[in-house]
Design a protein around this motif. Structure first.
Motif, PDB file in Angstrom:
ATOM      1  N   THR A  50      42.135  49.694  40.867  1.00 48.38           N
ATOM      2  CA  THR A  50      41.669  49.936  42.129  1.00 48.38           C
ATOM      3  C   THR A  50      40.442  50.618  42.105  1.00 48.38           C
ATOM      4  O   THR A  50      39.599  50.853  41.276  1.00 48.38           O
ATOM      5  N   LEU A  83      40.468  53.293  49.453  1.00 47.32           N
ATOM      6  CA  LEU A  83      40.711  52.768  48.353  1.00 47.32           C
ATOM      7  C   LEU A  83      41.118  51.263  48.617  1.00 47.32           C
ATOM      8  O   LEU A  83      41.486  50.851  49.771  1.00 47.32           O
ATOM      9  N   GLU A  84      40.639  50.482  47.803  1.00 53.31           N
ATOM     10  CA  GLU A  84      40.994  48.660  47.913  1.00 53.31           C
ATOM     11  C   GLU A  84      41.632  48.465  46.482  1.00 53.31           C
ATOM     12  O   GLU A  84      40.856  48.407  45.585  1.00 53.31           O
ATOM     13  N   ALA A  85      42.733  47.728  46.414  1.00 49.94           N
ATOM     14  CA  ALA A  85      43.305  47.160  45.449  1.00 49.94           C
ATOM     15  C   ALA A  85      43.747  45.781  45.671  1.00 49.94           C
ATOM     16  O   ALA A  85      44.298  45.591  46.871  1.00 49.94           O
ATOM     17  N   ASN A 123      44.785  48.411  51.273  1.00 49.31           N
ATOM     18  CA  ASN A 123      43.993  49.372  51.649  1.00 49.31           C
ATOM     19  C   ASN A 123      44.504  50.476  51.912  1.00 49.31           C
ATOM     20  O   ASN A 123      45.554  50.525  52.624  1.00 49.31           O
ATOM     21  N   GLY A 135      40.590  51.385  36.623  1.00 47.00           N
ATOM     22  CA  GLY A 135      40.812  51.988  37.886  1.00 47.00           C
ATOM     23  C   GLY A 135      40.047  53.089  38.278  1.00 47.00           C
ATOM     24  O   GLY A 135      39.256  53.732  37.526  1.00 47.00           O
ATOM     25  N   LYS A 174      43.758  56.066  40.024  1.00 46.60           N
ATOM     26  CA  LYS A 174      44.511  54.963  40.749  1.00 46.60           C
ATOM     27  C   LYS A 174      44.175  53.525  39.987  1.00 46.60           C
ATOM     28  O   LYS A 174      43.102  52.997  40.089  1.00 46.60           O
ATOM     29  N   THR A 221      36.898  52.133  45.050  1.00 46.98           N
ATOM     30  CA  THR A 221      36.314  52.793  46.240  1.00 46.98           C
ATOM     31  C   THR A 221      35.115  52.535  46.464  1.00 46.98           C
ATOM     32  O   THR A 221      34.141  52.567  45.732  1.00 46.98           O
ATOM     33  N   THR A 237      44.317  42.278  49.841  1.00 45.57           N
ATOM     34  CA  THR A 237      44.211  43.638  49.468  1.00 45.57           C
ATOM     35  C   THR A 237      45.073  44.574  50.053  1.00 45.57           C
ATOM     36  O   THR A 237      45.742  44.551  51.152  1.00 45.57           O
TER      37      THR A 237
END
Length: 700
Positions: free
Chosen positions: A573, A599-601, A631, A548, A570, A575, A629
């Motif tokens: 995740t 952030l994006e996961a 975000n 992450g 995080k 960035t 996603t």
């Protein structure tokens, strides 16, 4: 070679664009006037009896010269002909950006740039009262909605209201970025995007004509902005920068020639292609600029620089034009023209440096911004690599160029820092690290460079294979650099952000080394794919697992003993800051830093679309069809002026899923204004306070 000229045929609309080059390159001349060149009279060149011999395009070491119209014309046409034969591997390698700012003291954020005082285009601009947001084109049942700039006014309660929108005359283009300086807004657009990755291959023949457009608007009254200038330039947008009201635009152009068969095979086909190319007028090889409907050539062949040691069989047909435009008085402009290979463009407050690969080394060409004049050329061993932002490996300080390069030609990468100084028309080495007096290697065997940042008389370098060594290099005596200290921690930083009071913010990935029971192995290391994140030990391949995004606060006040003070991870995740530092937003008020990081996961829903809980393997497998996603915008702060600084999380603002479709998280942006935050995702803008347990207002 005979270079007699024939008027370039302009009757056919389906010209083929010859994309030459192993890397970026270019040409430019004077752009002050709107005088249309006088057509040349057709003169038939002597016919060829056998195909000519030309060399594949290559990088050159050594200085550049204005070699005269005849030799420059021959060099360009050789390059065009080489491309028709498929010689060389055509590529674009674009990473142009300047160097790092600590941040202006104040409470309103601006675009995060590499170098203080040198602005970079971004999709948002904010002056404290009006927010300008560039949106992409979109499709609906009603048709295509062109890209535009939303102009949004800030109300007293910090909510936003759209008061107008701006579009370019060429509505087929996508907006690449904005510049705001006082009462002028410049909007940059291109016919297709430039990819920020190294070695993006393209076909040597591509249909159509590339275009770059720029609109300059008077935004004295943003609700009724006035169109000051509309400019169209032949070619691709390679990069742009702004210093005060002076805008610098780098464009790449390849001549468009009709009726040339790509990849001719027989002697007759090769001769026909060669004759068609050398019969083209020199003027027709040059890009044009159209300003408010008036078209003029950007430069003359005789104005272009080529390598001084190029012979009669060398050539390169792609032209790089660097043009300076006064945003306050757009008629005030000038250009410089070069036909060289280049893989990187770096711009300081005083100079532009173009870099190109030359047989495992890197050549640099220096151009002064004052008058756009060619200055000097030099060479360093190794290449700038492709991880992170290669431009961050280059820096100018007190007239000296500092470069971190990597030699990939041995069994393991070797890294070096080179300091160059101008001596006449050459850039000479004044120091190289490691050396006989300072033999310590930069990085352990197998490690690659993941991040570099220069700050005054220090350089910070992150290398990585399984752990993250952070090296601190002392450059206080430019010709005697040395490794002052290093730190080893798990994971790595892809981006380093310098701060006041001896601190660094690192943004990258946390990494775990699997236990022996979870090692990837196949019994024969020769059969295992071994990349930069892989270690082979006997019959075992150890694959570090990225768990992450990781934000680290480093203390480099004692260069001999750098420390990691705080880290925030995080899981699952990433960035966009890891590959585009403009995604990072910050303010600095007397050492009190605030950071906003998108952030994006990937998020798997816990229920089916009909609301039923996922209760079986079939349901779980089916749920992957609805994966989307998550975000968010992470708010962090640290007081660099305290004795024991701590990187603290304030809040994480989660954006609702957009009703208008998926938006790539890499274009997420934010603005910090005092105790208020704007989160820009796609065309939507959300508002929140700088506090915990936030509530998002919007979208606007």
């Amino acid at each position: 070679m005979n270079t007699n000229n024939v008027q370039f045929p302009k009757t056919k609309m389906s010209a083929l664009v010859i994309a030459i080059g192993v890397m970026l390159s270019g040409c430019g001349g004077s752009g002050d006037g709107d005088v249309t060149a006088t057509p040349q009279q057709p003169v038939q060149p002597d016919p060829q009896t056998k195909p000519p011999e030309v060399k594949a395009p290559k990088g050159f070491a050594g200085e550049l010269v204005k070699a005269g119209e005849e030799k420059v014309s021959q060099y360009l046409k050789n390059g065009v002909y080489a491309a028709t034969l498929g010689l060389g591997q055509p590529r674009f390698e674009i990473t142009a950006t300047p160097e790092a700012a600590l941040g202006d003291a104040g409470s309103v954020s601006s675009t995060n740039t590499q170098e203080a005082g040198v602005d970079e285009a971004d999709r948002i601009e904010y002056d404290g009262n009006f927010l300008y947001v560039a949106t992409s084109s979109s499709w609906s049942e009603q048709g295509r909605e062109p890209a535009k700039v939303k102009v949004m006014a800030r109300k007293a309660d910090y909510s936003l209201a759209e008061v107008s929108s701006l579009t370019l005359q060429n509505e087929q283009l996508e907006i690449e970025g904005l510049y705001l300086h006082k009462d002028r807004l410049a909007v940059m657009a291109a016919s297709f995007p430039i990819y920020p990755l190294a070695a993006i291959g393209i076909e040597p023949w591509a249909p159509g004509k590339a275009a770059v457009s720029m609109g300059v608007f008077d935004v004295t009254t943003p609700s009724s902005s006035q169109d000051v200038m509309q400019m169209d330039i032949d070619g691709w947008l390679l990069g742009s920068r702004r210093i005060d009201n002076q805008l610098y635009v780098a464009t790449s152009y390849v001549p468009a020639i009709d009726d040339i068969k790509p990849f001719p095979e027989t002697d007759e086909e090769k001769i026909a292609a060669y004759e068609a190319i050398r019969s083209v007028s020199d003027d027709a090889l040059m890009p044009t600029m159209t300003v408010n409907g008036v078209t003029s050539p950007m430069n003359a062949v005789s104005d272009c620089y080529i390598p001084a040691n190029a012979d009669e069989q060398d050539g390169y047909g792609q032209l790089l034009t660097i043009t300076r435009i006064n945003m306050s008085q757009p008629d005030d402009r000038e250009s410089i023209c070069l036909s060289i290979q280049a893989s990187m463009l770096y711009m300081s407050a005083e100079n532009v440096y173009l870099a190109s690969d030359v047989e495992g080394s890197t050549a640099f060409h220096k151009i002064a911004l004052n008058g756009l004049t060619y200055e000097a050329s030099g060479m360093v061993k190794g290449q700038l690599g492709w991880r992170g932002a290669p431009n961050l490996r280059v820096d100018e300080e007190q007239g000296m160029l500092r470069v971190v390069s990597t030699d990939y030609q041995g069994d393991t990468p070797s890294h070096r820092l080179t300091v160059l100084q101008q001596n006449g028309t050459t850039l000479d080495d004044v120091a190289v690290l490691p050396n006989a007096q300072q033999p310590e290697a930069i990085g352990k065997p197998g490690e690659d460079v993941y991040a570099v940042r220069f700050m005054n008389d220090k350089a910070y370098i992150v290398t990585f294979e399984q752990i993250d060594p952070l090296y601190v290099i002392d450059l206080s005596v430019p010709d005697q650099p040395f490794v002052a200290g290093s730190l080893e921690i798990p994971g790595f930083s892809s981006y380093l952000h310098p701060m006041e009071n001896g601190l660094l913010l690192g943004v990258g990935q946390e990494v775990e080394i699997p236990s022996s029971g979870n090692l990837a192995t196949n019994g024969d290391p020769d059969d295992v794919s071994n990349d930069d994140d892989t270690t082979v030990t006997d019959d075992v391949v150890i694959l570090p697992v990225r768990t992450g995004v990781k934000m680290s606060l480093f203390d480099v006040r004692d260069p001999q003993n750098p420390k990691e003070l705080t880290s925030i991870v995080k899981e699952n995740t990433y960035t966009p800051v890891e590959f585009d530092y403009k995604a990072l937003t910050f303010t600095n008020t007397n050492g009190q830093y605030r950071f906003a990081i998108p952030l994006e996961a990937w998020h798997v829903p816990t229920e089916n679309p009909d609301g039923r809980a996922l209760s079986s393997d079939t349901d779980i497998a089916r749920s992957s069809l609805f994966m989307n996603t998550r975000n968010s915008l992470l708010l962090l702060e640290v007081n660099s002026a305290t004795k024991d600084p701590v990187l603290a999380e304030v809040d994480e603002l989660v954006a609702p899923q957009s009703e208008s479709g998926y938006y790539f998280g890499g274009s997420d942006r934010s603005v910090i204004h005092g105790d208020h935050v704007y989160y820009v995702r796609g065309p939507d803008v959300w508002h929140a306070m700088w506090q915990s347990d936030n509530k998002l207002d919007g979208p606007y």
